[in-house]
Every structure is written in C-alpha cells, then in structure tokens.
Design a protein around this motif. Structure first.
Motif, PDB file in Angstrom:
ATOM      1  N   LYS A 148       0.863  -1.184   0.000  1.00  0.00           N
ATOM      2  CA  LYS A 148       0.000   0.000   0.000  1.00  0.00           C
ATOM      3  C   LYS A 148       0.897   1.230   0.000  1.00  0.00           C
ATOM      4  O   LYS A 148       1.709   1.417   0.902  1.00  0.00           O
ATOM      5  CB  LYS A 148      -0.897   0.030   1.228  1.00  0.00           C
ATOM      6  CG  LYS A 148      -1.827   1.224   1.251  1.00  0.00           C
ATOM      7  CD  LYS A 148      -2.708   1.221   2.472  1.00  0.00           C
ATOM      8  CE  LYS A 148      -3.584   2.457   2.478  1.00  0.00           C
ATOM      9  NZ  LYS A 148      -4.365   2.542   3.718  1.00  0.00           N
ATOM     10  N   THR A 169       1.679   5.499  -0.255  1.00  0.00           N
ATOM     11  CA  THR A 169       1.177   6.659   0.473  1.00  0.00           C
ATOM     12  C   THR A 169       0.043   7.370  -0.258  1.00  0.00           C
ATOM     13  O   THR A 169      -0.733   8.082   0.368  1.00  0.00           O
ATOM     14  CB  THR A 169       2.307   7.667   0.771  1.00  0.00           C
ATOM     15  OG1 THR A 169       2.927   8.051  -0.454  1.00  0.00           O
ATOM     16  CG2 THR A 169       3.344   7.066   1.694  1.00  0.00           C
ATOM     17  N   CYS A 170      -0.072   7.167  -1.565  1.00  0.00           N
ATOM     18  CA  CYS A 170      -1.175   7.772  -2.320  1.00  0.00           C
ATOM     19  C   CYS A 170      -2.474   6.990  -2.132  1.00  0.00           C
ATOM     20  O   CYS A 170      -3.527   7.416  -2.579  1.00  0.00           O
ATOM     21  CB  CYS A 170      -0.817   7.857  -3.807  1.00  0.00           C
ATOM     22  SG  CYS A 170      -0.396   6.280  -4.564  1.00  0.00           S
ATOM     23  N   GLY A 171      -2.397   5.830  -1.472  1.00  0.00           N
ATOM     24  CA  GLY A 171      -3.575   5.018  -1.217  1.00  0.00           C
ATOM     25  C   GLY A 171      -3.730   3.828  -2.154  1.00  0.00           C
ATOM     26  O   GLY A 171      -4.548   2.957  -1.922  1.00  0.00           O
ATOM     27  N   LYS A 202      -3.082   0.275  -3.918  1.00  0.00           N
ATOM     28  CA  LYS A 202      -2.649  -1.024  -3.436  1.00  0.00           C
ATOM     29  C   LYS A 202      -2.384  -1.928  -4.632  1.00  0.00           C
ATOM     30  O   LYS A 202      -3.206  -2.018  -5.533  1.00  0.00           O
ATOM     31  CB  LYS A 202      -3.744  -1.654  -2.569  1.00  0.00           C
ATOM     32  CG  LYS A 202      -4.125  -0.819  -1.382  1.00  0.00           C
ATOM     33  CD  LYS A 202      -5.381  -1.355  -0.738  1.00  0.00           C
ATOM     34  CE  LYS A 202      -5.972  -0.260   0.120  1.00  0.00           C
ATOM     35  NZ  LYS A 202      -7.388  -0.393   0.309  1.00  0.00           N
ATOM     36  N   ASP A 257       3.963  -1.425   3.829  1.00  0.00           N
ATOM     37  CA  ASP A 257       3.517  -0.108   3.401  1.00  0.00           C
ATOM     38  C   ASP A 257       4.627   0.520   2.573  1.00  0.00           C
ATOM     39  O   ASP A 257       5.799   0.471   2.965  1.00  0.00           O
ATOM     40  CB  ASP A 257       3.214   0.793   4.596  1.00  0.00           C
ATOM     41  CG  ASP A 257       1.935   0.397   5.314  1.00  0.00           C
ATOM     42  OD1 ASP A 257       1.039  -0.156   4.653  1.00  0.00           O
ATOM     43  OD2 ASP A 257       1.833   0.637   6.525  1.00  0.00           O
TER      44      ASP A 257
END
Length: 69
Positions: A8, A10-12, A14, A42
């Motif tokens: 995942k 940082t921009c969201g 996945k 992450d």
C-alpha cells in the motif's frame, strides 16, 4: 491457500508485490480459488502511476526549493 502479498503506497493505491503458492500447489501452474490477500508492507512513497516526470518539479518549485502556489 495461495497468498497475494500487497503493498500500500502513500497515495492510497494497493498493488500485488508478491504471489506465494501454497504447499499443495507448488510446482504446478495452478492457484487456489479464492486467493488470500494480505499486506506485505507499506510503501514509503507514491505509486509509479501517481508520480510525475522529473521536469514537472522544476515548473512548480522556485530556485530556493520552495513550492510555488
């Protein structure tokens, strides 16, 4: 059960980062149905789709490195 490890960013976003076959399916071209999805880690930055080209930064940043509004 076969497992899809996800990352995942940082921009969201996945995305699958690794696929692991279960012991029963190893050595074959068969996967389980359904596949278990779990987070592997992450990401530390944006995904490649949300990054801009290198020259885009120079258009939005002044000589001191400050972002122009």
């Amino acid at each position: 059960m076969c497992t899809s490890k996800m990352i995942k960013y940082t921009c969201g976003c996945k995305y699958e980062m690794e696929f692991e076959q279960c012991a029963k399916r190893q050595g074959t071209n068969v996967k389980c149905d359904p596949i278990t999805k779990e987070f592997g880690k992450d990401g530390e930055n944006y995904c490649p789709k949300h990054l801009v080209e290198g020259d885009a930064l120079s258009e939005n940043v002044d000589d001191d490195g400050e972002v122009r509004g």
